[in-house]
Design an enzyme around this catalytic site. Structure first.
Site, short mmCIF file in Angstrom:
data_model
loop_
_atom_site.label_atom_id
_atom_site.label_comp_id
_atom_site.label_asym_id
_atom_site.label_seq_id
_atom_site.Cartn_x
_atom_site.Cartn_y
_atom_site.Cartn_z
N ARG A 430 1.54 2.70 -29.30
CA ARG A 430 2.74 3.51 -29.51
C ARG A 430 3.66 2.72 -30.44
O ARG A 430 3.77 1.51 -30.31
CB ARG A 430 3.49 3.78 -28.20
CG ARG A 430 2.69 4.48 -27.12
CD ARG A 430 3.56 4.79 -25.91
NE ARG A 430 2.78 5.07 -24.73
CZ ARG A 430 2.25 6.24 -24.44
NH1 ARG A 430 2.42 7.25 -25.26
NH2 ARG A 430 1.55 6.42 -23.34
N ARG A 460 -1.16 9.04 -24.60
CA ARG A 460 -0.65 10.28 -24.01
C ARG A 460 0.78 10.60 -24.47
O ARG A 460 1.67 9.76 -24.40
CB ARG A 460 -0.69 10.19 -22.48
CG ARG A 460 -0.20 11.44 -21.77
CD ARG A 460 -0.32 11.29 -20.28
NE ARG A 460 -1.71 11.36 -19.85
CZ ARG A 460 -2.17 10.79 -18.74
NH1 ARG A 460 -1.36 10.08 -17.98
NH2 ARG A 460 -3.43 10.90 -18.40
N HIS A 490 -6.03 -0.02 -25.58
CA HIS A 490 -4.69 -0.23 -25.02
C HIS A 490 -4.23 -1.67 -25.18
O HIS A 490 -3.06 -1.98 -24.93
CB HIS A 490 -4.70 0.17 -23.54
CG HIS A 490 -3.36 0.21 -22.89
ND1 HIS A 490 -2.97 -0.68 -21.92
CD2 HIS A 490 -2.29 1.05 -23.08
CE1 HIS A 490 -1.74 -0.41 -21.53
NE2 HIS A 490 -1.31 0.64 -22.21
N TYR A 523 12.40 -2.35 -22.64
CA TYR A 523 11.21 -2.64 -21.84
C TYR A 523 11.12 -4.15 -21.64
O TYR A 523 11.25 -4.91 -22.60
CB TYR A 523 9.94 -2.18 -22.56
CG TYR A 523 9.56 -0.73 -22.37
CD1 TYR A 523 10.52 0.27 -22.32
CD2 TYR A 523 8.23 -0.36 -22.26
CE1 TYR A 523 10.16 1.60 -22.15
CE2 TYR A 523 7.86 0.97 -22.10
CZ TYR A 523 8.82 1.94 -22.05
OH TYR A 523 8.48 3.25 -21.89
N ARG A 619 5.90 -2.20 -10.34
CA ARG A 619 7.00 -1.28 -10.69
C ARG A 619 6.74 0.11 -10.12
O ARG A 619 7.64 0.74 -9.58
CB ARG A 619 7.16 -1.19 -12.20
CG ARG A 619 8.16 -0.11 -12.64
CD ARG A 619 8.43 -0.15 -14.12
NE ARG A 619 7.23 0.01 -14.92
CZ ARG A 619 6.73 1.18 -15.33
NH1 ARG A 619 7.32 2.30 -14.97
NH2 ARG A 619 5.66 1.23 -16.08
N HIS A 647 7.65 -4.00 -17.42
CA HIS A 647 6.42 -3.54 -18.06
C HIS A 647 5.38 -4.64 -18.21
O HIS A 647 4.23 -4.36 -18.54
CB HIS A 647 6.77 -2.94 -19.43
CG HIS A 647 5.69 -2.15 -20.06
ND1 HIS A 647 5.00 -2.59 -21.18
CD2 HIS A 647 5.15 -0.95 -19.74
CE1 HIS A 647 4.11 -1.68 -21.53
NE2 HIS A 647 4.17 -0.67 -20.67
#
Length: 741
Positions: A430, A460, A490, A523, A619, A647
């Site tokens: 992303r 997504r 990822h 983040y 989290r 994160h």
């Protein structure tokens, strides 16, 4: 010249031969020749008689996470507009939960795939629990807004008003706004024998309108979509007043402005009533990945199909006419448990214009990220010379406390501008709309450097943006790879090859977060920039697997999913058990977003049974059940939520006094360990190891504000001491530590 029968027979054979070869190539990709297939692990049985109830249900745990977010909105000691923002986050989280998780369960039920969950629940049982918990959660959220947060906003002069509350001058101004900016993009859709019930797009806010023909007296239904390209809350006051503490700031919902002007949309008809409603649809993607070269086109088609997924939730105002509700339920084919009657306003994401109000006393204090001390020993506004600093020592980064712009972004920008850099390889999962990371890759390609970008177009809800970035990169001459068949890429990796006096040297960044400058500001993530020969060689090998064919690749300093990450962690857990049984120091600590994988959880249970201390900071979802006698009494689970989204993923093992520490991209979920390419890197620098061990001490401390998970799956917030004083906000502690540098 005519062909002989023999010649005619030979040509199909040649074509058949070529086709067979092509089929072999395609099957080779689906067999996993581009990256090794997932692990096959045999685990020893747990001691004792523990069944599926040793796991907590993941769907319920997800809703529990959203309840923790809601508890922040309920906290009267938190900054008021931040509380409103947390209410908006609850809505966004629930939207995704219904679009993906609930939709997936409905699909399983519809197709007859009734396999019980790890916690032993059938999809039908899960749906029942979700319906009860989600209704309670949304009603509680509405109560928090109406009875807790909104009254405090009114005390600050911030009010949401109706059309009747505003003066004539404001009515004229807003009427002009409607005619000029809103009316041209509205499309009223009638429902009658000539006009079937219209398609209602997912997450759109709509008005159900009843109009009456004055000549016949017949009442008719129409649907009007509230434009989502416009702000939902329209300022009635001037922006100067909105942004001035002490001044009155009035807002009116866009749907209220539209409702006041329905006569313009239905001339000659009498407007009888109108009610807001909202539909959530199945928006998870299903893409057949038989052919990697066609993945891009297949995904584009699926994005179009996503708009027409079946409804999974209907939200309506609690004042809605029962007859209108009956019509919506019938036409949308939803059942009673999927209907959520809530007080207005629906969809608290629309509060964003109010949240943005520039009233410093109602927000977290502004902070400026600092350049990492591993890049600059003294604070400076300029980016450090990243390659020179990295040659001195590895660079540990902890965002958002350490600046992303002067570290990761500078690393790639300096690589693009450096004439000695020969090649850059980058994963992109992303990134932001105006990404300087993408700009740096384009600059490098245009300068003649070899640039490879692995763009994961299946990220997504970012699929469309990533497709656009992929095409932009390709046009600039970047070699773009769209990922691996059947696997999402990822891992967070960047590799730079630089020509230096002693030959080529590789530099790498391995992180826990996306290469996204915007989210890097809120983040919490970790990363390492290194030129360690073995680590950079491992990263280079992984890129070769991602872009080419290297099925026999092995790694020394990386754990890579789906091949070796789960088994590598379990090996480390087992070594801690061996150390404990031999009387040596043993301890396991894991920080992640979600803890769901049964093999990892059972391994942690075995460690607990052996007496190993296990600390887990999670989290979101946690299926691990701590503090169960004979199973997990040595396991503690904590959760940190706050200003920044936690994160990072960290794994530490005491290893008889010589700690082993990994950071990386993988959560402890099936999708991460089996269906994604993930990477963990071993942290080598002793001071970095100490920093990460201290981080766990801070997160787990009894003096830190956090949530505790108990054996029955209940989360309890611990944020006040016995005297009612606030416990330590660990995120604020890290912010303060950078200011003291």
């Amino acid at each position: 010249m005519s062909k002989t029968p023999a010649a005619e027979n030979k040509q199909p054979q040649a074509v058949h031969h070529i086709a067979t070869d092509i089929n072999k190539i395609e099957r080779a990709e689906t067999r996993g020749d581009r990256i090794d297939v997932g692990e096959k692990i045999t685990l020893p049985h747990l001691a004792g008689d523990f069944g599926s109830d040793r796991f907590l249900d993941r769907e319920t745990s997800w809703l529990d996470f959203n309840t923790r977010v809601l508890e922040l909105a309920e906290d009267p000691d938190l900054f008021l507009l931040e509380r409103l923002n947390f209410l908006s986050i609850v809505t966004s989280n629930l939207d995704e939960f219904f679009m993906v998780r609930v939709a997936g369960l409905k699909r399983r039920i519809a197709t007859g795939i009734a396999v019980p969950s790890a916690a032993g629940l059938t999809p039908e049982e899960q749906m029942e629990e979700i319906a009860e918990a989600a209704h309670q959660l949304q009603e509680r959220q509405a109560h928090v807004f109406r009875d807790q947060v909104y009254p405090e906003l009114e005390k600050e002069g911030i009010r949401i008003v109706s059309w009747e509350d505003i003066d004539d001058e404001a009515k004229k101004r807003l009427g002009d706004y409607f005619r000029q900016e809103v009316f041209p993009i509205l499309t009223p859709l009638a429902v009658d024998p000539a006009h079937p019930f219209p398609y209602i797009s997912g997450l759109s806010l709509n008005l159900a309108v009843i109009v009456r023909n004055p000549q016949t007296g017949k009442e008719l239904f129409a649907r009007l979509k509230v434009p989502d390209q416009l702000d939902r809350m329209i300022p009635v006051s001037s922006m100067r007043d909105v942004n001035s503490p002490g001044k009155e700031a009035l807002f009116i919902p866009l749907e209220a402005i539209i409702a006041e002007h329905l006569d313009i949309l239905f001339p000659g008809m009498e407007v009888v009533e109108h009610h807001a409603f909202r539909v959530t649809r199945n928006e998870d993607l299903e893409v057949e990945e038989d052919d990697a070269e066609n993945l891009l086109k297949a995904l584009e088609k699926e994005l179009l199909r996503r708009r027409f997924g079946p409804p999974v939730r209907l939200e309506v105002e609690d004042t809605i006419n029962p007859n209108i509700l009956e019509l919506l339920v019938s036409e949308l084919s939803v059942v009673e448990s999927e209907v959520y009657k809530l007080p207005a306003p629906l969809d608290l994401r629309g509060m964003a214009p109010i949240v943005r109000a520039n009233r410093p006393a109602l927000h977290y204090p502004k902070h400026v990220a600092h350049t990492s001390r591993w890049l600059n020993s003294t604070e400076t506004a300029k980016a450090a010379k990243v390659f020179a600093a990295t040659r001195e020592h590895d660079v540990l980064l902890h965002h958002p406390y350490d600046s992303f712009a002067t570290s990761v972004q500078a690393f790639l920008e300096q690589a693009a501008a450096d004439p000695n850099v020969q090649a850059i390889k980058q994963t992109l999962y992303r990134t932001s709309g105006d990404s300087p990371i993408v700009d740096a890759l384009i600059e490098a390609a245009e300068a003649g450097k070899q640039v490879l970008a692995l763009v994961e177009i299946k990220a997504r809800f970012d699929e469309e943006a990533n497709i656009n970035w992929a095409r932009k990169l390709e046009r600039a001459g970047v070699h773009v790879v769209y990922g691996i068949v059947c696997l999402k890429t990822h891992c967070k990796l960047s590799l730079v090859v630089r020509k230096e006096a002693d030959g080529l040297r590789r530099y790498a960044h391995i992180g826990t977060g996306n290469y996204h400058p915007s989210t890097a500001r809120f983040y919490e993530d970790l990363g390492v920039i290194t030129c360690d020969q073995q680590i950079t060689e491992d990263v280079s090998r992984l890129f070769n697997q991602l872009s080419g064919y290297a099925p026999k690749t092995t790694y020394r300093e990386l754990l890579v999913a789906p091949r070796s990450l789960r088994s590598g962690l379990i090996d480390r857990i087992n070594k801690e058990i061996e150390h404990k049984l031999a009387g040596r120091k043993a301890k396991i600590q894991i920080k992640c977003n979600s803890m769901v994988d049964e093999a990892i959880i059972d391994s942690l249970y075995r460690a607990s049974q052996a007496g190993v201390e296990v600390n887990v900071v999670v989290r979101g979802i946690c299926a691990l059940r701590p503090n169960v006698p004979g199973l997990s009494e040595n396991i503690k689970v904590r959760s940190i939520l706050g200003r920044f989204l936690e994160h990072s993923r960290v794994f530490t093992f005491e290893n008889a006094g010589e700690p082993v520490v990994f950071i990386g991209s993988a959560d402890m979920m099936h999708r991460n360990l089996d269906r994604r390419v993930e990477a963990l890197v071993r942290v080598k620098h002793r001071e970095h190891i100490k920093y990460l061990l201290d981080m766990f001490s801070n997160y787990m401390s009894e003096t830190t504000s956090n949530w505790h998970l108990d054996s029955d799956g209940k989360w309890t917030r611990h944020h006040l001491d016995s005297d009612g004083n606030q416990l330590t906000d660990v995120q604020q502690m890290y912010l303060d530590s950078r200011r003291k540098k």
